[in-house]
Design a protein around this motif. Structure first.
Motif, short mmCIF file in Angstrom:
data_model
loop_
_atom_site.label_atom_id
_atom_site.label_comp_id
_atom_site.label_asym_id
_atom_site.label_seq_id
_atom_site.Cartn_x
_atom_site.Cartn_y
_atom_site.Cartn_z
N HIS A 21 -11.26 -6.02 2.71
CA HIS A 21 -10.89 -4.61 2.64
C HIS A 21 -10.20 -4.23 3.95
O HIS A 21 -10.59 -4.69 5.02
N SER A 27 -13.46 4.03 1.45
CA SER A 27 -13.30 3.43 0.13
C SER A 27 -12.84 4.49 -0.88
O SER A 27 -13.35 5.60 -0.91
N ASP A 30 -8.17 4.33 0.58
CA ASP A 30 -7.48 3.39 1.48
C ASP A 30 -6.16 2.96 0.86
O ASP A 30 -6.12 2.16 -0.07
N CYS A 33 -5.36 -0.92 1.05
CA CYS A 33 -6.08 -1.67 0.00
C CYS A 33 -5.41 -1.46 -1.36
O CYS A 33 -5.23 -2.41 -2.12
N GLY A 64 -13.74 -7.89 -2.79
CA GLY A 64 -12.31 -7.64 -2.83
C GLY A 64 -11.50 -8.92 -2.78
O GLY A 64 -10.60 -9.07 -1.94
#
Length: 108
Positions: A21, A27, A30, A33, A64
């Motif tokens: 990440h 989260s 982002d 990402c 991820g």
């Protein structure tokens, strides 16, 4: 940090792995990402939709991680899609995001 590995032989890209990440933002917000995820998923979807090449994927959403490896001969279409993925990753890095994403190359 997102770590991207591009797998290649002397002549062509055979696959990639994206893991981690970015840590650019919290989260769900982002953008780095999100950009990397879109590139990776779109490359896999495009190879499946627009070529006849076989590939294997490994996915672990908790950490991820997405790994894609072409399993046989690589068509020119798949090679173009893999180069486009590589270009996209390098563009994100070159836009000042080298603290959040790293790319490396591994010969297979």
């Amino acid at each position: 940090m997102i770590k991207v590995t591009v797998f290649s032989d002397k002549q062509e890209i055979k696959g990639f792995e994206v893991c981690g990440h970015a840590g650019f933002s919290e989260s769900g917000n982002d953008i780095i990402c999100a950009a990397v995820s879109v590139l990776a998923q779109n490359t896999a979807n495009s190879i499946e939709e627009f070529t006849h090449d076989d590939f294997e994927t490994e996915l672990d959403e908790d950490i991820g991680r997405l790994k894609l490896m072409l399993t046989d001969n690589v068509s020119s279409e798949s090679q173009l899609l893999m180069k486009s993925f590589e270009l996209g990753i390098n563009s994100i890095i070159n836009d000042g995001n080298s603290n959040y994403i790293k790319i490396r190359y591994k010969e297979v």
